[in-house]
Write a protein that holds these residues in place. Sequence first.
Motif, PDB file in Angstrom:
ATOM      1  N   SER A 243       0.838  -1.203   0.000  1.00  0.00           N
ATOM      2  CA  SER A 243       0.000   0.000   0.000  1.00  0.00           C
ATOM      3  C   SER A 243       0.873   1.253   0.000  1.00  0.00           C
ATOM      4  O   SER A 243       1.992   1.252   0.521  1.00  0.00           O
TER       5      SER A 243
ATOM      6  N   VAL B  73      -8.818   0.134 -10.958  1.00  0.00           N
ATOM      7  CA  VAL B  73      -8.439   0.409  -9.564  1.00  0.00           C
ATOM      8  C   VAL B  73      -9.625   0.322  -8.608  1.00  0.00           C
ATOM      9  O   VAL B  73      -9.449   0.465  -7.394  1.00  0.00           O
TER      10      VAL B  73
ATOM     11  N   ARG C 229      -9.644  -1.116  -4.930  1.00  0.00           N
ATOM     12  CA  ARG C 229      -8.277  -1.096  -4.406  1.00  0.00           C
ATOM     13  C   ARG C 229      -7.826   0.317  -4.006  1.00  0.00           C
ATOM     14  O   ARG C 229      -7.113   0.483  -3.023  1.00  0.00           O
ATOM     15  N   PHE C 230      -8.223   1.306  -4.772  1.00  0.00           N
ATOM     16  CA  PHE C 230      -7.821   2.697  -4.516  1.00  0.00           C
ATOM     17  C   PHE C 230      -9.009   3.482  -3.970  1.00  0.00           C
ATOM     18  O   PHE C 230     -10.155   3.248  -4.349  1.00  0.00           O
TER      19      PHE C 230
ATOM     20  N   MET D 217      -3.831   3.779  -1.899  1.00  0.00           N
ATOM     21  CA  MET D 217      -3.669   2.696  -2.868  1.00  0.00           C
ATOM     22  C   MET D 217      -3.326   1.414  -2.117  1.00  0.00           C
ATOM     23  O   MET D 217      -2.269   1.315  -1.501  1.00  0.00           O
TER      24      MET D 217
ATOM     25  N   LEU E 287      -1.556  -3.069  -4.380  1.00  0.00           N
ATOM     26  CA  LEU E 287      -0.856  -2.572  -5.564  1.00  0.00           C
ATOM     27  C   LEU E 287      -0.333  -3.711  -6.426  1.00  0.00           C
ATOM     28  O   LEU E 287       0.079  -4.768  -5.924  1.00  0.00           O
TER      29      LEU E 287
ATOM     30  N   ASP F 266       0.452  -1.025 -11.833  1.00  0.00           N
ATOM     31  CA  ASP F 266       0.151   0.293 -11.268  1.00  0.00           C
ATOM     32  C   ASP F 266       1.379   1.203 -11.275  1.00  0.00           C
ATOM     33  O   ASP F 266       1.271   2.397 -10.981  1.00  0.00           O
ATOM     34  N   SER F 267       2.530   0.664 -11.592  1.00  0.00           N
ATOM     35  CA  SER F 267       3.768   1.457 -11.612  1.00  0.00           C
ATOM     36  C   SER F 267       3.662   2.557 -12.657  1.00  0.00           C
ATOM     37  O   SER F 267       3.336   2.301 -13.813  1.00  0.00           O
TER      38      SER F 267
ATOM     39  N   VAL G 285       6.011  -0.626  -8.299  1.00  0.00           N
ATOM     40  CA  VAL G 285       5.515  -1.827  -7.649  1.00  0.00           C
ATOM     41  C   VAL G 285       6.238  -3.017  -8.256  1.00  0.00           C
ATOM     42  O   VAL G 285       6.147  -3.267  -9.453  1.00  0.00           O
TER      43      VAL G 285
END
Length: 125
Positions: A17, A63, A66-67, A82, A85, A89-90, A123
């Motif tokens: 996270s 997302v 998750r976000f 977030m 991850l 998501d990077s 990530v």
Amino acid sequence: QVQLVESGGGSVQAGGSLRLSCTAYGYTYGLDYMGWFRQAPGKEREGVAAIERDGRVSYVDSVKGRFTISRDNAKNTLYLQMNGLKPEDSAMYYCAADYLSARLWVGFVPLYKYRGQGTQVNVSS
């Protein structure tokens, strides 16, 4: 004029996270629309989440769940929590804001009038 300053990026392992923050400075009265977009190398800008002053939100499908986007209007600060991850998501994450928008939709975030310098999120798998 408005300046947006992000913080909170970093490197985490998959499943981890991070919490991003963005503080707005300057003429923030009426800055009703705020959001986050991201851009990975070689990819298009992608709206991630948007929030209106009254708290209504919009997320990109990838997302959801998750976000979480939130804002503290008294502090002129925007957040993005977030969780869960994933390597995909990077990206460089940017805070953005505008006084007006046709409607609340995450796809409009990269078009907002003001944006910050960005904060990197990495990530690893």
